[in-house]
Design an enzyme around this catalytic site. Structure first.
Site, short mmCIF file in Angstrom:
data_model
loop_
_atom_site.label_atom_id
_atom_site.label_comp_id
_atom_site.label_asym_id
_atom_site.label_seq_id
_atom_site.Cartn_x
_atom_site.Cartn_y
_atom_site.Cartn_z
N HIS A 149 -24.93 8.83 9.08
CA HIS A 149 -25.90 9.91 8.87
C HIS A 149 -26.62 9.78 7.53
CE1 HIS A 149 -22.61 12.43 6.86
NE2 HIS A 149 -23.64 12.61 6.05
N ASP A 181 -19.76 8.30 13.43
CA ASP A 181 -20.61 8.37 12.23
C ASP A 181 -20.15 7.27 11.25
OD1 ASP A 181 -22.33 9.18 10.26
OD2 ASP A 181 -21.20 10.99 9.71
N GLY A 229 -23.02 14.97 -0.68
CA GLY A 229 -23.24 13.84 -1.59
C GLY A 229 -22.05 12.90 -1.64
N SER A 281 -20.56 11.95 1.20
CA SER A 281 -20.58 11.22 2.47
C SER A 281 -20.59 9.72 2.26
CB SER A 281 -21.83 11.59 3.27
OG SER A 281 -21.59 12.70 4.07
#
Lengths: 241, 341
Positions: free
Chosen positions: A42, A91, A182, A184
């Site tokens: 993502h 993801d 932030g 991720s």
């Protein structure tokens, strides 16, 4: 990271920062080989072109580049083909650098788990990142200790969302230590008795972490994707280049 | 200046009249780690290899060559010679460098140049020995080694045989001395490290009391503060008065004085008494004037949901004069809205 603390420079040498010239730090990432990173898919929503990205390694304070810092451009972004932005399952993405990093004590890849190697619930592991701290965005890399939570228990926090075996939950009931916006793509790593660190998770999603509604964080279960990761690196190293 | 002494800053000094500056150099303290054990402490630049600063010398090819070469045991005074050209002695009276004596240069070259040749390397240029004076000639002073000059620099370990090996190779699991003496008595101390008492793990001294536990039992972060009786230790080892603990103000720099101030304590009968941590002591909350909105507030502060259920109970039934306490049951944590991070 919420409820964490500032990391000592060089403690997490596999942590990297995915940045764009326009926005600076956008996501975390994890060095797994001299030319290869893992992050979550993502992070690339709306920014799919490798040309807009650069990757920074060996840095602790985003505002003060150090002599140990290395910067590389992105050659290839490989999104998991089953990733769907509405579902957030799968993801995960692999990034190929345009040039290998120089391995130093500040820039070093982390070991991946074997395919069937799972981390047990109640194991304590670490998350790291430059994401939101609840009241501000940090300059210095933050670290937090989190406890692995079983999928069943995790599901009880997210009744509107299905927790799949591709996911890993970690944190606390009180939400005291958690990843945030932030973080991720950054690592969830666990230490084995011999002082060997293994990457078990990638920060993916969770509650709106700086709201009062807390809960565990949801991470990508790296063990589940080992075959896919190895296959992609093989294909891009030996077949496509 | 040509006419007088060297002023503080040769290049920018206004003390010299125009065109009267000479190429004067200053004595400076030796900081090149390789040469810290010399019988002199001051040097002057440029050196005999053309380096303009100690920093430049420290990253030069010669700075890595000589320590490697000294391991071959080719000449006892090789490192002394290397240092006299890398960090020449400075005479503080005249601010001039003192060269090595020609014989020292020639002996070093004679005995060690051939060793370099074996691996295809050349003796450093700029070390023409004829540029250095003969001992006791022309009233010029020059440097010769004392008998007891330390052959190994502080960055090296001296093997029992006398050979120098890099200190970083001491206790690294590989024998570098021919007599294996670099792998003897290898504790943390020998490696310049601190030993965790429980598992013998070696950590750097800078890691002690730095706020980050490194030993498994966190012993490296114990006894780091000497707080007074009326003070408590923050997580980062600063001392803060007890009465400031959980007072709603941030007093520890790491905010640890305001952590976990409201809790639900479970006693033997699994009753969840509302507990307040105040001035470093846990208190059950007195039920006098308790209102339902305070129950909601407490549950919210703990991140739990509602609706709360409140009971007022006597903590010790056998002591009826004891005041009533608040027993609180909060709802489950609200379902989280999903958000990519």
């Amino acid at each position: 990271i919420l409820g964490g603390r500032t990391s000592r420079p060089g403690r997490w040498p596999w942590q990297c920062s995915l940045q764009s010239d326009q926005s600076g730090h956008i996501c975390g990432c994890v060095l797994i080989a001299k030319k290869w990173l893992l992050t979550v898919a993502h992070c690339f929503e709306g920014r799919e072109s490798p040309a807009v990205w650069k990757v920074v390694f060996g840095i602790n304070n985003l505002d003060h580049p150090s002599v140990f810092m290395q910067t590389r451009l992105v050659k290839t972004i490989i999104l998991h083909p089953r990733y769907n932005r509405a579902v957030v399952d799968y993801d995960i993405s692999i990034v190929e650098l345009n040039e290998a990093v120089n391995e130093t004590s500040y820039v070093r890849p982390i070991c991946l788990p074997s395919g069937g190697q799972l981390v047990e619930p109640d194991t304590y592991c670490y998350i790291t990142g430059w994401g939101h701290m609840g009241n501000k965005m940090p300059f210095k890399l933050q670290e937090g200790e989190v406890r692995i939570i079983s999928l069943e228990q995790c599901q009880s926090y997210f009744d509107m969302k299905t927790i799949t075996t591709r996911m890993l939950c970690a944190g606390y009931e009180s939400g005291s230590v958690d990843s945030c916006m932030g973080d991720s793509g950054g690592p969830l790593v666990c230490e084995h008795p011999a002082g060997r660190w293994t990457l078990f998770g990638l920060t993916s999603w969770g509650s709106v972490c700086f709201s009062k509604v807390l809960g565990p964080g949801v991470y990508r279960n790296v063990s589940h994707f080992i075959d896919w990761i190895e296959r992609q690196i093989y294909i891009h190293t030996f077949l496509l280049n | 200046c040509i006419s007088a002494f060297c002023s503080d800053s040769c290049g920018s000094s206004s003390l010299c009249s125009t065109n009267s500056r000479t190429n004067c150099s200053q004595c400076e303290l030796i900081t090149l780690e390789l040469c810290m054990n010399l019988p002199y402490n001051f040097t002057s630049y440029p050196n005999y290899l053309g380096h303009r600063t100690q920093k430049e010398a420290s990253i030069s090819w010669e700075s890595s060559l000589f320590p490697d070469l000294v391991q071959t045991n080719c000449y006892k005074y090789l490192m002394f010679f290397a240092c006299t050209i890398l960090v020449p002695k400075c005479d503080p009276r005249i601010h001039e460098r003192i060269p090595p004596c020609r014989a020292l240069c020639e002996h070093s070259k004679e005995r060690c140049e051939s060793v370099l040749g074996i691996v295809g390397l050349q003796w450093p240029e700029d070390t023409d020995c004829t540029q250095f004076p003969e001992e006791n000639s022309d009233n010029q002073t020059c440097l010769t080694p004392d008998e007891d000059v330390e052959e190994c620099s502080p960055s090296h370990f001296k093997c029992r045989s006398g050979r120098c090996v890099l200190a970083s190779r001491r206790c690294d699991g590989q024998a570098d001395c021919e007599d294996d003496s670099d792998e003897e008595n290898c504790g943390c101390r020998e490696r310049g490290l601190w030993e965790c008492p429980s598992n013998k793990l070696c950590i750097k001294h800078t890691m002690i009391c730095d706020g980050f536990p490194d030993c498994p039992d966190k012993l490296d972060e114990k006894n780091c503060s000497f707080c007074k009786e009326d003070e408590l230790e923050c997580a980062n080892h600063y001392c803060v008065p007890r009465e400031l603990w959980c007072d709603g103000q941030l007093d520890c720099a790491d905010k640890s004085d305001e952590w976990s101030c409201v809790n639900l304590s479970k006693n033997m009968s699994s009753l969840t008494f509302l507990t307040i941590h105040r001035s470093a002591t846990d208190y059950h909350v007195c039920a006098d004037d308790w209102q339902e909105n305070l129950s909601q507030l407490a549950c919210k502060q703990m991140g739990l949901g509602g609706p709360p259920m409140t009971d007022i109970v006597q903590e010790h039934e056998q002591l009826p004069h004891q005041k009533c306490r608040v027993l609180l049951y909060c709802g489950r944590r609200p379902a989280a809205r999903m958000s990519k991070r």
